[in-house]
Every structure is written in structure tokens, then in C-alpha cells.
Design a protein around this motif. Structure first.
Motif, PDB file in Angstrom:
ATOM      1  N   ASP A 191       0.931  -0.854   0.342  1.00 18.58           N
ATOM      2  CA  ASP A 191      -0.038  -0.373  -0.153  1.00 18.58           C
ATOM      3  C   ASP A 191       0.497   1.590  -0.256  1.00 18.58           C
ATOM      4  O   ASP A 191       0.571   2.452  -0.237  1.00 18.58           O
ATOM      5  CB  ASP A 191      -0.657   0.360   1.066  1.00 18.58           C
ATOM      6  CG  ASP A 191      -1.726  -1.265   0.959  1.00 18.58           C
ATOM      7  OD1 ASP A 191      -2.447  -0.900   0.390  1.00 18.58           O
ATOM      8  OD2 ASP A 191      -1.504  -2.123   3.019  1.00 18.58           O
ATOM      9  N   LEU A 192       2.049   0.936   0.193  1.00 16.85           N
ATOM     10  CA  LEU A 192       2.691   2.208   1.170  1.00 16.85           C
ATOM     11  C   LEU A 192       4.857   1.880   1.009  1.00 16.85           C
ATOM     12  O   LEU A 192       4.773   0.747   1.199  1.00 16.85           O
ATOM     13  CB  LEU A 192       2.514   2.902   2.196  1.00 16.85           C
ATOM     14  CG  LEU A 192       3.371   3.776   2.394  1.00 16.85           C
ATOM     15  CD1 LEU A 192       3.368   5.729   1.657  1.00 16.85           C
ATOM     16  CD2 LEU A 192       2.905   4.817   3.516  1.00 16.85           C
ATOM     17  N   LEU A 193       5.891   2.123   0.535  1.00 12.73           N
ATOM     18  CA  LEU A 193       7.033   2.275   0.989  1.00 12.73           C
ATOM     19  C   LEU A 193       7.399   3.489   1.159  1.00 12.73           C
ATOM     20  O   LEU A 193       6.723   4.854   0.669  1.00 12.73           O
ATOM     21  CB  LEU A 193       7.384   2.570  -1.358  1.00 12.73           C
ATOM     22  CG  LEU A 193       8.928   2.367  -1.650  1.00 12.73           C
ATOM     23  CD1 LEU A 193       9.673   1.901  -0.463  1.00 12.73           C
ATOM     24  CD2 LEU A 193       9.222   2.062  -2.257  1.00 12.73           C
ATOM     25  N   VAL A 194       7.981   2.867   2.070  1.00 11.89           N
ATOM     26  CA  VAL A 194       8.800   4.120   2.900  1.00 11.89           C
ATOM     27  C   VAL A 194      10.056   3.754   3.196  1.00 11.89           C
ATOM     28  O   VAL A 194      10.546   2.489   3.306  1.00 11.89           O
ATOM     29  CB  VAL A 194       8.419   3.664   4.485  1.00 11.89           C
ATOM     30  CG1 VAL A 194       8.962   5.180   5.162  1.00 11.89           C
ATOM     31  CG2 VAL A 194       7.048   4.034   4.413  1.00 11.89           C
ATOM     32  N   PHE A 195      10.727   4.635   2.468  1.00  9.26           N
ATOM     33  CA  PHE A 195      12.170   5.163   1.825  1.00  9.26           C
ATOM     34  C   PHE A 195      12.389   5.705   3.253  1.00  9.26           C
ATOM     35  O   PHE A 195      12.425   6.836   3.684  1.00  9.26           O
ATOM     36  CB  PHE A 195      12.786   5.980   0.644  1.00  9.26           C
ATOM     37  CG  PHE A 195      12.584   5.374  -0.420  1.00  9.26           C
ATOM     38  CD1 PHE A 195      13.264   4.514  -0.722  1.00  9.26           C
ATOM     39  CD2 PHE A 195      11.966   6.109  -1.310  1.00  9.26           C
ATOM     40  CE1 PHE A 195      12.782   3.966  -2.066  1.00  9.26           C
ATOM     41  CE2 PHE A 195      11.354   5.287  -2.790  1.00  9.26           C
ATOM     42  CZ  PHE A 195      12.176   4.407  -2.571  1.00  9.26           C
ATOM     43  N   GLY A 196      13.641   4.860   4.026  1.00 17.76           N
ATOM     44  CA  GLY A 196      14.057   5.984   5.823  1.00 17.76           C
ATOM     45  C   GLY A 196      15.151   6.961   5.474  1.00 17.76           C
ATOM     46  O   GLY A 196      15.928   7.104   6.970  1.00 17.76           O
ATOM     47  N   GLY A 197      15.720   7.010   3.624  1.00 20.21           N
ATOM     48  CA  GLY A 197      16.510   7.945   4.302  1.00 20.21           C
ATOM     49  C   GLY A 197      18.007   7.910   4.242  1.00 20.21           C
ATOM     50  O   GLY A 197      18.381   6.450   3.777  1.00 20.21           O
ATOM     51  N   ALA A 222       7.370   7.294  11.625  1.00 23.89           N
ATOM     52  CA  ALA A 222       8.593   7.452  11.465  1.00 23.89           C
ATOM     53  C   ALA A 222       9.369   8.054  11.378  1.00 23.89           C
ATOM     54  O   ALA A 222       8.867   9.536  11.374  1.00 23.89           O
ATOM     55  CB  ALA A 222       8.749   6.571   9.622  1.00 23.89           C
ATOM     56  N   THR A 223      10.773   7.937  11.601  1.00 26.06           N
ATOM     57  CA  THR A 223      11.578   9.432  10.824  1.00 26.06           C
ATOM     58  C   THR A 223      12.737   8.142  10.579  1.00 26.06           C
ATOM     59  O   THR A 223      13.428   7.343  11.286  1.00 26.06           O
ATOM     60  CB  THR A 223      12.683   9.791  12.465  1.00 26.06           C
ATOM     61  OG1 THR A 223      12.523   9.059  13.028  1.00 26.06           O
ATOM     62  CG2 THR A 223      11.239  10.862  12.747  1.00 26.06           C
ATOM     63  N   HIS A 224      14.434   9.078   9.772  1.00 32.03           N
ATOM     64  CA  HIS A 224      15.647   8.455   9.894  1.00 32.03           C
ATOM     65  C   HIS A 224      16.325   7.879  10.772  1.00 32.03           C
ATOM     66  O   HIS A 224      16.515   6.194  11.409  1.00 32.03           O
ATOM     67  CB  HIS A 224      16.248   9.070   8.681  1.00 32.03           C
ATOM     68  CG  HIS A 224      17.344   8.909   8.906  1.00 32.03           C
ATOM     69  ND1 HIS A 224      17.447   7.685   7.691  1.00 32.03           N
ATOM     70  CD2 HIS A 224      18.926   9.309   9.365  1.00 32.03           C
ATOM     71  CE1 HIS A 224      18.703   7.291   7.686  1.00 32.03           C
ATOM     72  NE2 HIS A 224      19.569   8.397   8.424  1.00 32.03           N
TER      73      HIS A 224
END
Ligand SMILES: [Fe+2]
Length: 285
Positions: free
Chosen positions: A83-89, A193-195
Motif C-alpha cells: 500500500d505504501l513504500l517508505v524510504f528510510g533516508g 517514522a523518522t530516519h
């Protein structure tokens, strides 16, 4: 929010991950599925003796390998259709390099995505130049979205550290406060979410490269709990990290480039159901 071509419909930037040892998601429940990629960091360099293949002399070779690995991960994610892609930085080792490959890479992402900016994207001391470059490529550096009954709040942890952009920092602080207030109405269906993680090992550990400043850390953690958030997704550590703080489950994803704990590169797929059961599976690439 330009979940899609450029972060928050106009821009977000954020994270996620998944780990073992978790409860199976209940059959028949409509689970939210989030793919989380930690630290693509094209050209990752470290001086650690145990990782000589990541010495600065091998930057160009590693850059090409890291880029190819990210391309394989994108292909896999397009198949998985989360549903969602999260790039963590930490999208690249050098902040200036995000303008090279990322604009074209983002066009190949077929699912909504956000990016939580890392210290390599913003600078360990956040600079306005880095901030503006990041926004040009990925969109706004923080934001929130609704998905399958969940509120995903993606932040920029570099504002908690030294920053040149004091006005931006004040705006961000106000935004976080408002978002956490809004989150209280979500009955716990909140994913933060954060890096950088709030802490690496213990909530009262001393300041380091791997945590939020101790001054204010406890208050931030208590605010996350008070808003009812149940999951916190992070990256940065280049190792698997599963922690807890009261009812908050903190999932730190491995790096996609190279890991200090000798785990293979890959990403994770988080599946979380309305009853808070979840799975967090590793996908090697
Ligand atoms: Fe980082």
C-alpha cells in the motif's frame, strides 16, 4: 500528498521496516502493507576495520553496486504492490548525489511512497542548501497520510539536531505537535517514522550519532505514547533493531547498502492489522 511521484502530494519524506518474531496477522483482516527500505546510501563509506570493502577508495565501485541493488529492490516492490513504500533516508552517501539517479528512479516506483530524510541527505548539521535540494528531488521533507484506517506520520529527525534552518525547525516543531494531537483520535492506528531512532538501545542512553538528543528525548517519547501510536519505523543504524517503549513497538530496518551486524542487504514488508497484530518480514535482494 503526492504519494506517488514526489513524496507527499507535493511532498513527504519518511520510513518503515518489518521483523521476525512478530504475531501472524489475523486471517480475514484487511492489513496495511508497508514496504520499508533503509539507507540505500549509494556509495556508503565507513572506516570500520571490519568493513574494509567500504573504504573511501572503493566509493565508485560501491556506488554502482548500491544503485543496482536499489533497482532490484524496486522491481521486487513493484511485484509485491504494498500500500505504501517508505524510504528510510540516507538516499546517497553524498548529499549532492541525490539529484543524479533518484529523479529517474522515482519514476519507476509504481506504488505510493514517502521518504524520511537522513543525516546524509540533510547534513549532520542540517543546511538550507541540502534541505532545498532534497525537496526538489523528493518533495516536502515531512508529512502525514491516511491509509486503510491508519495515520502514517513521517518526520525529519534532523530537525532535532543542529540546524541552520531555524525558521524551518520552528515550523516543523509546530507541525509535529499538531500531528500528535490529531493522532489522538485514531484509536492507536498510528505509525510514526523518522530516519534516526529516538534511541538505539535504551531510552536514557547518552547522546550519540544514533539517537535523538537526550534533552527532550523523554518528553518526545511520552508524547508519542500519549497520542496512542503503536509503531515507530526507523533506519540509520545499518543493523536490525527491534525495541520497545511502553506500548510503542520500534522497528529499525537493515540498510539496503551494507550492515554493521553482518546481516545481508534487503528491505522489509510490514503487515499490520486493525487489532495491532503484525508481521515484519525480511526480503533479501
Ligand atoms: Fe543515517
Amino acid at each position: 500528498m503526492n504519494v506517488g511521484r514526489r513524496g507527499f502530494l507535493g511532498g513527504i519524506a519518511a520510513v518503515v521496516a518489518t521483523a521476525g518474531g512478530s504475531q501472524p496477522v489475523q486471517q480475514g483482516k484487511s492489513a496495511l502493507r508497508i514496504a520499508h527500505v533503509g539507507d540505500p546510501q549509494f556509495g556508503f563509506i565507513t572506516s570500520r576495520p571490519s568493513m574494509k570493502h567500504r573504504a573511501k577508495e572503493r566509493f565508485e565501485e560501491n556506488y554502482r553496486d548500491d544503485l543496482a541493488r536499489l533497482e532490484r529492490a524496486l522491481a521486487r516492490m513493484n511485484e509485491l504492490k504494498p500500500d505504501l513504500l517508505v524510504f528510510g533516508g540516507d538516499m546517497t552517501q553524498r548529499p549532492g548525489d541525490i539529484e543524479k539517479e533518484w529523479p529517474a528512479l522515482l519514476k519507476r516506483v509504481q506504488v505510493p511512497f514517502v521518504v524520511t530524510p537522513g543525516n546524509h541527505d540533510m547534513g549532520n548539521r542540517l543546511t538550507r542548501e541540502n534541505l532545498e535540494r532534497f525537496r526538489k528531488v523528493f518533495g516536502r521533507d515531512y508529512g502525514a497520510l491516511d491509509m486503510k484506517g491508519w495515520r502514517v506520520v513521517a518526520g525529519n529527525s534532523q530537525y532535532w539536531h543542529k540546524t541552520e534552518a531555524k525558521d524551518e525547525q520552528a515550523t516543523y516543531e509546530a507541525w509535529v505537535k499538531a500531528e500528535l494531537e490529531e493522532a489522538k483520535s485514531r484509536n492507536g492506528r498510528v505509525i510514526l517514522a523518522t530516519h534516526i531512532p529516538p534511541f538505539a538501545f535504551a531510552s536514557d542512553e547518552k547522546d550519540s550519532y544514533d539517537n535523538y538528543p537526550l534533552a527532550g528525548r523523554a518528553a518526545r517519547l511520552e508524547a508519542y505514547v500519549a497520542c496512542g501510536a503503536r509503531f515507530f519505523l526507523t533506519a540509520h543504524l545499518h543493523r536490525l533493531s527491534v525495541r520497545g517503549y511502553r506500548d510503542l513497538t520500534m522497528l529499525g530496518v537493515e540498510a539496503l547498502c551494507a550492515n554493521f551486524d553482518a546481516r545481508p542487504p534487503g528491505f522489509r514488508l510490514l503487515e499490520v492489522a486493525d487489532d495491532f497484530s503484525y508481521s515484519w518480514n525480511f526480503i533479501a535482494v
